[in-house]
Design an enzyme around this catalytic site. Structure first.
Site, PDB file in Angstrom:
ATOM      1  N   HIS A 138      59.948  28.906   6.396  1.00 36.61           N
ATOM      2  CA  HIS A 138      60.854  28.982   5.246  1.00 36.61           C
ATOM      3  C   HIS A 138      60.510  27.804   4.315  1.00 36.61           C
ATOM      4  CE1 HIS A 138      64.764  28.630   3.153  1.00 36.61           C
ATOM      5  NE2 HIS A 138      65.048  29.847   3.575  1.00 36.61           N
ATOM      6  N   ASP A 192      62.634  24.221  13.472  1.00 35.91           N
ATOM      7  CA  ASP A 192      63.583  24.789  12.517  1.00 35.91           C
ATOM      8  C   ASP A 192      64.366  25.866  13.268  1.00 35.91           C
ATOM      9  OD1 ASP A 192      64.938  26.323  10.699  1.00 35.91           O
ATOM     10  OD2 ASP A 192      63.252  26.634   9.346  1.00 35.91           O
ATOM     11  N   GLN A 228      67.270  30.156  12.407  1.00 32.06           N
ATOM     12  CA  GLN A 228      67.409  31.518  12.939  1.00 32.06           C
ATOM     13  C   GLN A 228      67.440  31.499  14.465  1.00 32.06           C
ATOM     14  OE1 GLN A 228      67.996  33.987  10.979  1.00 32.06           O
ATOM     15  NE2 GLN A 228      67.420  33.083   9.032  1.00 32.06           N
ATOM     16  N   LYS A 243      75.040  30.280   9.488  1.00 39.60           N
ATOM     17  CA  LYS A 243      74.327  31.428  10.047  1.00 39.60           C
ATOM     18  C   LYS A 243      74.806  31.746  11.458  1.00 39.60           C
ATOM     19  CE  LYS A 243      69.963  30.474   7.635  1.00 39.60           C
ATOM     20  NZ  LYS A 243      70.006  31.273   6.415  1.00 39.60           N
ATOM     21  N   CYS A 266      62.514  33.201   0.476  1.00 39.38           N
ATOM     22  CA  CYS A 266      62.183  31.771   0.509  1.00 39.38           C
ATOM     23  C   CYS A 266      61.021  31.495   1.445  1.00 39.38           C
ATOM     24  CB  CYS A 266      63.389  30.931   0.905  1.00 39.38           C
ATOM     25  SG  CYS A 266      64.768  31.088  -0.213  1.00 39.38           S
TER      26      CYS A 266
END
Lengths: 443, 136
Positions: A157, A235, A238, A261, A400
């Site tokens: 991302h 990261d 997700q 999220k 993104c």
């Protein structure tokens, strides 16, 4: 708020009879004699799911962008704001002490959720982006020298690319990228070669691609990075919402994620880092709460984690994130992942039957609940508009992740993503809406 | 709900009018819509202060491409003064359908490119969204 597995089940049963939307969709799925997958969480827990969009029941398939919130989270925030709110770490009065306790309890809860050794290692930020920027400012400036290398991947991302590019520019370091295969997975041979050739100081990699849903082989990536002396930032934007996360078992060095999220509110996220790394890093932003002592000549820093939390933080939101973590824990993260994989398997099959539809990314067993697709020559934005008319909310665009889109040679895709409240009936609604889009565009 | 995917709009998307480029255009301009990557390039030949020839090329959604096609038809033979006077409202009227806030930038891309070509970047308002941003 659900209390036990039995409660989940019971609520699911009442839910299908309670909500017109769910009932209608179940019927439709029954007609097609397709296997049905009920939501994992009771849909009645999520007030917004009762909404209609353009006269149709909402099928919210954009949780990868931001998830809907259960009443348990909304109520926890509301209750805290109504009964215990004050600024934290300040007053010697009862309310401030209560608020401080609630905020720090939330921190401990979130730290436990990812199996951190200590709550000291869990810094509250605004979101994943801020968490990554924190490391890319403070760790990078203290540790990177001209000519040093950073290794990212092509599927990151923008928020796991741009902060490193900025850091590299500031110190004269170089950024390299692990390529992505045609199947949308990391090229592991190339990764090893890049590690050996450039011996990067840090590897930054996503746990799951927000475009393709690809799950990255983190244990292997991390072990290989450590073997050449590189730190690893994961990261988890997700990852944390959809997978069981254990930062100690992963053996990563930094883990960044967002509250919004994972059923929590926006405005709160977190950075986990190894205590010894965080101790050695200079502060991020200057201000109140992050200092031990300030004189006109200078200042000394507060202990972890407050050294990195300048100014009044998102107090109510932290409480909301704590409630979100409670909710997810009761569902069980293994079950969350299993539910999404079942839905993804179902959706891949359902969507593949649509002529002209192209799906990007790996097979279901190596991806989470994210499916990017294009339909004939219909632009993703046209698709999103057409689906919206059927009540189906999907993301359209470059997500993104422009370097990945460049790699896939596609300007934009539509993306459907699933979460604990998603049902196979909503996937059916998506498929039917796509058939209608085909008809309108005469494909 | 008013249908933005009416047949004539889809026809313009599938079989755009004035599609292509000009050899040595008097004016050329191009721009992209950063949100979705829609791109429009516009070539104009102007003689006696009037548009004698116009071509467009680009890629993107049905709304942006169909609008460009319709706009090129509309401006053939028009004076530069008439081009300058075109407003977003004229574009929406030309389309003849309600364009929601999420898609207005798609619809207005070709007008923005046209105005850049004839007078540099347009400084007016581009959508109802922008109106909300106005401070006065």
């Amino acid at each position: 708020m659900l209390d036990a597995t039995e409660a989940t089940h019971a609520a699911q049963v009442t839910d299908t009879s309670d909500t017109a939307a769910t009932t209608a969709r179940s019927d439709r799925a029954d007609d097609a004699s397709a296997p049905t997958i009920a939501s994992l969480a009771p849909r009645a827990d999520f007030p917004i799911l009762a909404r209609e969009i353009n006269g149709k029941p909402l099928a919210f398939l954009d949780s990868a962008a931001s998830a809907q919130k259960p009443a348990a989270v909304l109520d926890a925030m509301n209750h805290f704001a109504r009964t215990s709110y004050a600024n934290i770490h300040r007053g010697a009065y009862t309310l401030s002490e209560e608020a401080t306790r609630a905020y720090e309890r939330a921190r401990k809860n979130v730290a436990k959720f990812i199996n951190a050794r200590s709550a000291r290692e869990l810094i509250f930020t605004r979101n994943t982006t801020e968490s990554i920027n924190l490391v890319a400012r403070t760790w990078a400036e203290a540790n990177l020298r001209p000519g040093d290398a950073l290794l990212l991947t092509e599927m990151e991302h923008h928020s796991n690319i741009v902060p490193w590019q900025l850091a590299a520019q500031r110190v004269g370091a170089e950024v390299f990228y692990t390529p992505v295969t045609d199947e949308g997975e990391l090229d592991l041979a190339a990764y090893e070669a890049l590690l050996e050739r450039h011996t990067p100081k840090l590897v930054a990699v996503t746990q799951m691609s927000n475009v393709l849903g690809t799950l990255t082989p983190l244990p292997e990536l991390i072990a290989k990075a450590h073997a050449v002396g590189a730190l690893v930032l994961v990261d988890g934007a997700q990852g944390a919402p959809h997978l069981p996360v254990d930062v100690r078992a992963l053996d990563c060095d930094f883990y960044a994620f967002s509250g919004h999220k994972m059923l929590g509110p926006s405005g709160i996220g977190a950075l986990w880092g190894r205590a010894e790394l965080l101790e050695a890093m200079p502060p991020f932003m200057g201000g109140g709460d992050m200092i031990r002592e300030v004189t006109l000549a200078g200042a000394t820093w507060n202990d972890l984690p407050w050294k990195f939390e300048a100014g009044t933080p998102a107090i109510v939101e932290a409480v909301g994130l704590g409630a979100a973590v409670d909710y997810l824990r009761q569902l069980g993260m293994e079950r969350v992942h299993a539910h999404e994989q079942a839905l993804t398997t179902y959706a891949l099959e359902r969507l593949r039957a649509i002529p002209g539809l192209t799906i990007y990314g790996p097979p279901a067993e190596r991806r989470g609940g994210v499916i990017s697709f294009t339909l004939g020559d219909i632009h993703a934005h046209d698709l999103a508009t057409l689906l919206d008319r059927e009540g189906v909310a999907v993301r359209a665009g470059h997500h993104c992740a422009q370097p990945l889109m460049e790699r896939l040679q596609v300007a934009a895709t539509a993306r459907a993503s699933f979460y604990v409240y998603t049902t196979s009936a909503e996937v059916d609604t998506l498929a039917e809406a796509l058939e209608r889009a085909r008809a309108i565009f005469a494909l | 709900m008013d249908d933005i995917y009416r047949q004539y709009i889809l026809d313009h998307f599938r079989e755009p009018h004035n599609h292509g480029t000009l050899e040595h255009p008097t004016l050329h301009a191009s721009d992209t819509n950063p949100l979705c990557g829609d791109r429009i390039e516009l070539d104009l030949n102007v003689s006696d202060d009037r548009v004698s020839e116009v071509r467009f090329s680009g890629r993107g959604c049905a709304i942006s491409q169909a609008t460009a096609s319709m706009l090129t038809e509309r401006i053939e033979g028009a004076t530069l003064e008439e081009l300058r006077a075109l407003t977003p409202a004229d574009i929406f009227e030309m389309l003849g359908v309600e364009v929601g806030p999420a898609r207005q930038r798609c619809a207005l891309l070709s007008l923005r490119v046209l105005h850049q070509g004839i007078q540099g970047p347009y400084t007016g308002r581009w959508s109802d969204d922008d109106e909300d941003d106005a401070i006065e």
